[in-house]
Design a protein around this motif. Structure first.
Motif, PDB file in Angstrom:
ATOM      1  N   LYS A  21       0.813  -1.167  -0.047  1.00 29.03           N
ATOM      2  CA  LYS A  21      -0.027  -0.026   0.006  1.00 29.03           C
ATOM      3  C   LYS A  21       0.918   1.097   0.024  1.00 29.03           C
ATOM      4  O   LYS A  21       0.201   2.314   0.085  1.00 29.03           O
ATOM      5  N   VAL A  23       2.262   4.462  -1.105  1.00 30.91           N
ATOM      6  CA  VAL A  23       1.912   5.422  -2.177  1.00 30.91           C
ATOM      7  C   VAL A  23       3.047   6.647  -2.156  1.00 30.91           C
ATOM      8  O   VAL A  23       3.375   7.025  -1.088  1.00 30.91           O
ATOM      9  N   LEU A  25       4.127  10.185  -2.316  1.00 29.18           N
ATOM     10  CA  LEU A  25       3.473  11.541  -2.176  1.00 29.18           C
ATOM     11  C   LEU A  25       4.525  12.723  -2.917  1.00 29.18           C
ATOM     12  O   LEU A  25       5.628  12.585  -2.964  1.00 29.18           O
ATOM     13  N   ASN A  29      -0.156  16.322  -4.056  1.00 26.53           N
ATOM     14  CA  ASN A  29      -1.240  15.331  -3.449  1.00 26.53           C
ATOM     15  C   ASN A  29      -1.104  14.910  -1.714  1.00 26.53           C
ATOM     16  O   ASN A  29      -1.883  14.352  -1.105  1.00 26.53           O
ATOM     17  N   GLU A  33      -3.974  13.325   0.491  1.00 24.30           N
ATOM     18  CA  GLU A  33      -3.643  11.754   0.804  1.00 24.30           C
ATOM     19  C   GLU A  33      -3.526  11.470   2.132  1.00 24.30           C
ATOM     20  O   GLU A  33      -4.152  10.610   2.718  1.00 24.30           O
ATOM     21  N   LYS A  36      -6.931  11.286   4.202  1.00 25.48           N
ATOM     22  CA  LYS A  36      -7.743   9.986   3.931  1.00 25.48           C
ATOM     23  C   LYS A  36      -7.612   8.941   5.024  1.00 25.48           C
ATOM     24  O   LYS A  36      -8.450   8.338   4.970  1.00 25.48           O
ATOM     25  N   CYS A  37      -6.554   8.883   5.782  1.00 23.68           N
ATOM     26  CA  CYS A  37      -6.387   8.026   6.640  1.00 23.68           C
ATOM     27  C   CYS A  37      -6.489   8.470   8.177  1.00 23.68           C
ATOM     28  O   CYS A  37      -6.168   9.607   8.380  1.00 23.68           O
ATOM     29  N   SER A  40      -1.362   8.304   9.080  1.00 20.80           N
ATOM     30  CA  SER A  40      -0.598   8.273   7.820  1.00 20.80           C
ATOM     31  C   SER A  40       0.870   8.111   8.189  1.00 20.80           C
ATOM     32  O   SER A  40       1.454   9.065   8.657  1.00 20.80           O
ATOM     33  N   ASN A  70      -7.702   0.226   6.535  1.00 22.67           N
ATOM     34  CA  ASN A  70      -7.850   1.462   5.945  1.00 22.67           C
ATOM     35  C   ASN A  70      -7.630   2.745   6.961  1.00 22.67           C
ATOM     36  O   ASN A  70      -7.821   3.916   6.655  1.00 22.67           O
ATOM     37  N   CYS A  73      -2.028   4.128   6.633  1.00 26.11           N
ATOM     38  CA  CYS A  73      -1.719   4.349   5.305  1.00 26.11           C
ATOM     39  C   CYS A  73      -0.054   4.489   5.571  1.00 26.11           C
ATOM     40  O   CYS A  73       0.267   5.289   6.167  1.00 26.11           O
ATOM     41  N   PHE A  75       3.266   5.910   3.213  1.00 28.31           N
ATOM     42  CA  PHE A  75       3.466   6.792   2.120  1.00 28.31           C
ATOM     43  C   PHE A  75       5.167   7.114   2.102  1.00 28.31           C
ATOM     44  O   PHE A  75       5.840   6.958   3.192  1.00 28.31           O
TER      45      PHE A  75
END
Length: 124
Positions: A21, A23, A25, A29, A33, A36-37, A40, A70, A73, A75
Motif C-alpha cells: 500500500k 504510495v 506523495l 497530493n 492523501e 484520507k487515513c 498516515s 484502512n 496508510c 507513504f
C-alpha cells in the motif's frame, strides 16, 4: 534461468506489489492523501541515500501489514523532489519517519525494523 522459473519470479513480484500500500506523495497530493487515513505513516527519503535504500524493503514489508486496514496508510516522500514538504516538516536527516494523526504529527525515533515501527504506529 529457464522461462518457467522466470515466470514464477515475475508472478511473485506482481503478487507482492499488489498487496503493498505504499504510495508516493508529492507537494500536490500530500495533504489530500494524508487526510484520507486515520494514521498516515510517511517516510521521507532520498533515492541516493544508503540508509533509505536499506529501509525500503522493510518498509514495503511493513505496509503489507496495513493492506486490510484502512486506518493506517504508508507513504513515501522523495526529499530531493519535494523540498518544500521537507522544509515544512523540518526534515534534517533521512530516512525520517513521521506519523500524521488528526491535526498532529509525531516523529519516530526508534529502531527501523518493521516490528518496532508497527508496534509504535498502532499505539498512536
Amino acid at each position: 534461468m529457464n522461462t518457467r522459473v522466470l515466470s514464477i519470479a515475475v508472478l511473485l513480484i506482481l503478487v507482492a506489489s499488489a498487496f503493498c500500500k505504499v504510495v508516493d506523495l508529492n507537494e500536490s497530493n500530500f495533504d489530500a492523501e494524508v487526510a484520507k487515513c486515520d494514521v498516515s505513516l510517511v517516510t521521507f527519503f532520498a533515492p541516493w541515500c544508503g540508509h533509505c535504500k536499506r529501509w525500503h524493503e522493510p518498509y514495503e514489508e511493513l505496509s503489507t501489514r496495513f493492506a486490510d486496514d484502512n486506518k493506517i496508510c504508508a507513504f513515501l516522500v522523495d526529499v530531493t523532489e519535494n523540498r518544500e514538504l521537507s522544509g515544512r516538516y523540518g526534515i534534517r536527516g533521512i530516512p525520517t519517519i513521521i506519523a500524521f494523526h488528526g491535526d498532529s504529527n509525531t516523529k519516530y525515533e526508534g529502531a527501523r525494523t518493521p516490528d518496532a515501527v508497527y508496534d509504535w504506529v498502532t499505539k498512536l
